[in-house]
Design a protein around this motif. Structure first.
Motif, PDB file in Angstrom:
ATOM      1  N   GLY A 137     -35.995 -35.439 -38.687  1.00  0.00           N
ATOM      2  CA  GLY A 137     -35.356 -36.386 -39.190  1.00  0.00           C
ATOM      3  C   GLY A 137     -33.815 -36.530 -39.540  1.00  0.00           C
ATOM      4  N   SER A 138     -33.350 -35.511 -38.784  1.00  0.00           N
ATOM      5  CA  SER A 138     -31.902 -35.236 -38.968  1.00  0.00           C
ATOM      6  C   SER A 138     -30.737 -36.572 -38.519  1.00  0.00           C
ATOM      7  CB  SER A 138     -31.153 -34.400 -38.006  1.00  0.00           C
ATOM      8  OG  SER A 138     -32.038 -33.451 -38.250  1.00  0.00           O
ATOM      9  N   TRP A 139     -29.829 -37.031 -39.095  1.00  0.00           N
ATOM     10  CA  TRP A 139     -29.424 -38.714 -38.997  1.00  0.00           C
ATOM     11  C   TRP A 139     -27.903 -38.585 -37.542  1.00  0.00           C
ATOM     12  CZ3 TRP A 139     -24.399 -39.380 -40.561  1.00  0.00           C
ATOM     13  CH2 TRP A 139     -24.028 -38.397 -41.709  1.00  0.00           C
ATOM     14  N   LEU A 140     -28.117 -36.900 -37.318  1.00  0.00           N
ATOM     15  CA  LEU A 140     -27.016 -36.857 -35.962  1.00  0.00           C
ATOM     16  C   LEU A 140     -27.631 -35.611 -35.553  1.00  0.00           C
ATOM     17  CD1 LEU A 140     -24.108 -38.380 -35.649  1.00  0.00           C
ATOM     18  CD2 LEU A 140     -23.525 -36.061 -37.055  1.00  0.00           C
ATOM     19  N   ALA A 141     -26.760 -34.752 -35.184  1.00  0.00           N
ATOM     20  CA  ALA A 141     -27.132 -34.300 -34.397  1.00  0.00           C
ATOM     21  C   ALA A 141     -28.414 -32.651 -35.358  1.00  0.00           C
ATOM     22  CB  ALA A 141     -26.391 -32.891 -34.105  1.00  0.00           C
ATOM     23  N   ALA A 142     -29.668 -32.051 -35.102  1.00  0.00           N
ATOM     24  CA  ALA A 142     -30.322 -31.571 -35.226  1.00  0.00           C
ATOM     25  C   ALA A 142     -30.183 -29.761 -35.607  1.00  0.00           C
ATOM     26  CB  ALA A 142     -32.012 -31.267 -35.179  1.00  0.00           C
ATOM     27  N   ILE A 143     -29.764 -29.562 -34.523  1.00  0.00           N
ATOM     28  CA  ILE A 143     -28.582 -28.336 -34.356  1.00  0.00           C
ATOM     29  C   ILE A 143     -27.192 -28.633 -34.098  1.00  0.00           C
ATOM     30  CG2 ILE A 143     -28.506 -25.688 -33.399  1.00  0.00           C
ATOM     31  CD1 ILE A 143     -31.621 -25.570 -33.511  1.00  0.00           C
ATOM     32  N   SER A 144     -26.224 -28.088 -34.341  1.00  0.00           N
ATOM     33  CA  SER A 144     -24.850 -28.958 -34.216  1.00  0.00           C
ATOM     34  C   SER A 144     -23.995 -27.151 -34.619  1.00  0.00           C
ATOM     35  CB  SER A 144     -24.551 -29.796 -35.205  1.00  0.00           C
ATOM     36  OG  SER A 144     -23.149 -29.775 -34.427  1.00  0.00           O
ATOM     37  N   THR A 145     -22.934 -26.761 -33.369  1.00  0.00           N
ATOM     38  CA  THR A 145     -22.339 -26.640 -33.779  1.00  0.00           C
ATOM     39  C   THR A 145     -20.674 -26.981 -33.791  1.00  0.00           C
ATOM     40  OG1 THR A 145     -21.761 -25.678 -31.131  1.00  0.00           O
ATOM     41  CG2 THR A 145     -22.749 -24.795 -32.283  1.00  0.00           C
ATOM     42  N   HIS A 146     -19.263 -26.275 -34.851  1.00  0.00           N
ATOM     43  CA  HIS A 146     -18.620 -27.351 -35.615  1.00  0.00           C
ATOM     44  C   HIS A 146     -17.560 -26.870 -34.446  1.00  0.00           C
ATOM     45  CE1 HIS A 146     -19.807 -30.513 -39.105  1.00  0.00           C
ATOM     46  NE2 HIS A 146     -20.258 -30.718 -37.842  1.00  0.00           N
ATOM     47  N   GLN A 147     -17.427 -25.245 -34.293  1.00  0.00           N
ATOM     48  CA  GLN A 147     -16.048 -24.379 -33.953  1.00  0.00           C
ATOM     49  C   GLN A 147     -16.761 -23.375 -33.381  1.00  0.00           C
ATOM     50  OE1 GLN A 147     -13.050 -23.483 -36.272  1.00  0.00           O
ATOM     51  NE2 GLN A 147     -11.312 -23.508 -34.928  1.00  0.00           N
ATOM     52  N   SER A 148     -16.663 -22.349 -33.007  1.00  0.00           N
ATOM     53  CA  SER A 148     -17.242 -21.560 -32.181  1.00  0.00           C
ATOM     54  C   SER A 148     -17.631 -20.675 -32.360  1.00  0.00           C
ATOM     55  CB  SER A 148     -15.578 -20.588 -31.545  1.00  0.00           C
ATOM     56  OG  SER A 148     -14.845 -20.031 -32.298  1.00  0.00           O
ATOM     57  N   VAL A 149     -19.124 -20.195 -32.247  1.00  0.00           N
ATOM     58  CA  VAL A 149     -19.922 -19.031 -31.437  1.00  0.00           C
ATOM     59  C   VAL A 149     -20.108 -18.592 -30.225  1.00  0.00           C
ATOM     60  CG1 VAL A 149     -22.349 -18.718 -31.651  1.00  0.00           C
ATOM     61  CG2 VAL A 149     -21.396 -20.855 -33.274  1.00  0.00           C
ATOM     62  N   GLY A 150     -19.729 -17.407 -29.771  1.00  0.00           N
ATOM     63  CA  GLY A 150     -20.355 -16.032 -29.890  1.00  0.00           C
ATOM     64  C   GLY A 150     -21.541 -16.071 -29.296  1.00  0.00           C
ATOM     65  N   ARG A 151     -21.704 -15.764 -27.988  1.00  0.00           N
ATOM     66  CA  ARG A 151     -23.446 -15.424 -27.847  1.00  0.00           C
ATOM     67  C   ARG A 151     -24.319 -16.122 -28.814  1.00  0.00           C
ATOM     68  NH1 ARG A 151     -19.855 -10.413 -27.963  1.00  0.00           N
ATOM     69  NH2 ARG A 151     -20.654 -10.508 -29.785  1.00  0.00           N
ATOM     70  N   LEU A 152     -25.187 -17.128 -28.742  1.00  0.00           N
ATOM     71  CA  LEU A 152     -26.014 -18.062 -29.196  1.00  0.00           C
ATOM     72  C   LEU A 152     -26.979 -18.301 -28.595  1.00  0.00           C
ATOM     73  CD1 LEU A 152     -25.792 -20.299 -31.472  1.00  0.00           C
ATOM     74  CD2 LEU A 152     -24.934 -21.921 -30.125  1.00  0.00           C
ATOM     75  N   THR A 153     -27.668 -18.431 -29.179  1.00  0.00           N
ATOM     76  CA  THR A 153     -28.996 -18.296 -29.031  1.00  0.00           C
ATOM     77  C   THR A 153     -30.088 -19.371 -29.620  1.00  0.00           C
ATOM     78  OG1 THR A 153     -29.179 -16.158 -27.962  1.00  0.00           O
ATOM     79  CG2 THR A 153     -31.432 -17.195 -28.242  1.00  0.00           C
ATOM     80  N   ILE A 154     -30.508 -20.625 -29.008  1.00  0.00           N
ATOM     81  CA  ILE A 154     -31.237 -20.583 -29.346  1.00  0.00           C
ATOM     82  C   ILE A 154     -32.744 -21.538 -29.296  1.00  0.00           C
ATOM     83  CG2 ILE A 154     -31.705 -23.866 -29.960  1.00  0.00           C
ATOM     84  CD1 ILE A 154     -28.091 -24.012 -29.651  1.00  0.00           C
ATOM     85  N   THR A 155     -33.484 -20.953 -29.372  1.00  0.00           N
ATOM     86  CA  THR A 155     -35.060 -20.762 -28.576  1.00  0.00           C
ATOM     87  C   THR A 155     -35.804 -21.288 -29.829  1.00  0.00           C
ATOM     88  OG1 THR A 155     -35.201 -18.314 -29.566  1.00  0.00           O
ATOM     89  CG2 THR A 155     -34.496 -19.172 -26.954  1.00  0.00           C
ATOM     90  N   ALA A 156     -37.079 -22.146 -28.778  1.00  0.00           N
ATOM     91  CA  ALA A 156     -38.872 -22.281 -29.684  1.00  0.00           C
ATOM     92  C   ALA A 156     -38.274 -23.044 -31.191  1.00  0.00           C
ATOM     93  CB  ALA A 156     -39.126 -21.341 -29.657  1.00  0.00           C
ATOM     94  N   ASN A 157     -37.305 -24.122 -30.627  1.00  0.00           N
ATOM     95  CA  ASN A 157     -37.143 -24.740 -32.442  1.00  0.00           C
ATOM     96  C   ASN A 157     -38.185 -26.219 -32.020  1.00  0.00           C
ATOM     97  OD1 ASN A 157     -35.534 -23.473 -33.846  1.00  0.00           O
ATOM     98  ND2 ASN A 157     -34.640 -23.090 -31.794  1.00  0.00           N
ATOM     99  N   LYS A 158     -38.589 -26.960 -33.109  1.00  0.00           N
ATOM    100  CA  LYS A 158     -38.969 -28.218 -33.135  1.00  0.00           C
ATOM    101  C   LYS A 158     -38.087 -29.182 -33.452  1.00  0.00           C
ATOM    102  CE  LYS A 158     -44.284 -27.234 -32.303  1.00  0.00           C
ATOM    103  NZ  LYS A 158     -45.191 -27.666 -32.811  1.00  0.00           N
ATOM    104  N   LEU A 159     -37.942 -29.972 -33.146  1.00  0.00           N
ATOM    105  CA  LEU A 159     -36.333 -30.882 -33.205  1.00  0.00           C
ATOM    106  C   LEU A 159     -37.393 -32.354 -33.361  1.00  0.00           C
ATOM    107  CD1 LEU A 159     -33.266 -29.214 -31.740  1.00  0.00           C
ATOM    108  CD2 LEU A 159     -34.768 -28.488 -33.951  1.00  0.00           C
TER     109      LEU A 159
END
Length: 235
Positions: A110-132
């Motif tokens: 139920g996120s009214w914008l993005a469920a997972i979001s980055t606003h500025q920099s991430v180095g080495r970002l891993t997004i796995t096995a989530n239910k959105l």
């Protein structure tokens, strides 16, 4: 709810945080640690400024400002602007920078914008096995490098996944995406930044939407490699 700053190996777990108005858990300038097995529910009365006419921050779990080696896993978050967010803007030079962040096994609804979001920099970002689920956008990544997005289930009203503004070395594979408008979208620059390769989209299942895989407004000469193989599109 919980604010952790300048800590080594902070552990925030097994909490129930009800009726959040701004942020459920905020992790800043920390080394290592995990945020896990928490349940966070937003107060839906003013979501997206529905009563105040002013957009609230509304992040379920936010990680930012020189945090490194943190794990966000097995949380259940309902409502809010972003369920999980790399918090920070470009107002200050290094505000919001994160290194080695893993987002795994969370349920975000139920996120009214993005469920997972980055606003500025991430180095080495891993997004796995989530239910959105039941979100406006599933995953929104920008200003990041060495990004892996895999084995997620996404059900979004607008975009399943969106990548833009200085994303480097991106690998998106084995996701199941259902979206109302575009399942996977690569946008060109909003500012002077752009995406650069290698950008790999392989073995994804994409359902619904006017577009399955959509690339727009890329800057000539900055994209060294884009590859999309063995994806399934329906609808």
């Amino acid at each position: 709810g919980i604010y952790m700053a300048f800590c080594e190996d902070p552990l925030v777990e097994h909490l129930r945080i009800n009726n959040v108005d701004q942020m459920g858990i905020l992790i800043r300038s920390c080394i290592g640690g995990a945020t896990q097995h928490n349940q966070i529910v937003f107060d839906a009365q003013d979501e997206a400024g529905s009563t105040s006419d002013s957009l609230d921050i509304q992040y379920g779990i936010a990680v930012g400002m020189a945090t490194q080696g943190h794990v966000t896993q097995y949380n259940h978050i309902e409502g809010g602007r972003h369920s999980i967010d790399q918090a920070g803007t470009g107002i200050a030079d290094h505000y919001g920078v994160v290194r080695d962040w893993t987002i795994h096994g969370n349920i975000c609804k139920g996120s009214w914008l993005a469920a997972i979001s980055t606003h500025q920099s991430v180095g080495r970002l891993t997004i796995t096995a989530n239910k959105l689920l039941d979100c406006q956008v599933g995953i929104n990544v920008r200003y990041c490098d060495e990004v892996i997005v895999s084995d997620n289930i996404v059900d979004a009203f607008q975009y399943g996944m969106q990548f833009y503004n200085a994303v480097y070395d991106l690998n998106v594979h084995h996701n199941k995406i259902r979206a109302g408008f575009r399942t996977i979208i690569i946008n060109g620059p909003i500012s002077i930044n752009d995406l650069a390769g290698p950008i790999l989209f392989n073995h994804n299942e994409c359902y619904g939407g006017d577009f399955g895989f959509y690339v727009s407004a890329l800057t000539l000469g900055t994209n060294s490699h884009i590859e999309a193989n063995d994806n399934y599109f329906e609808g």
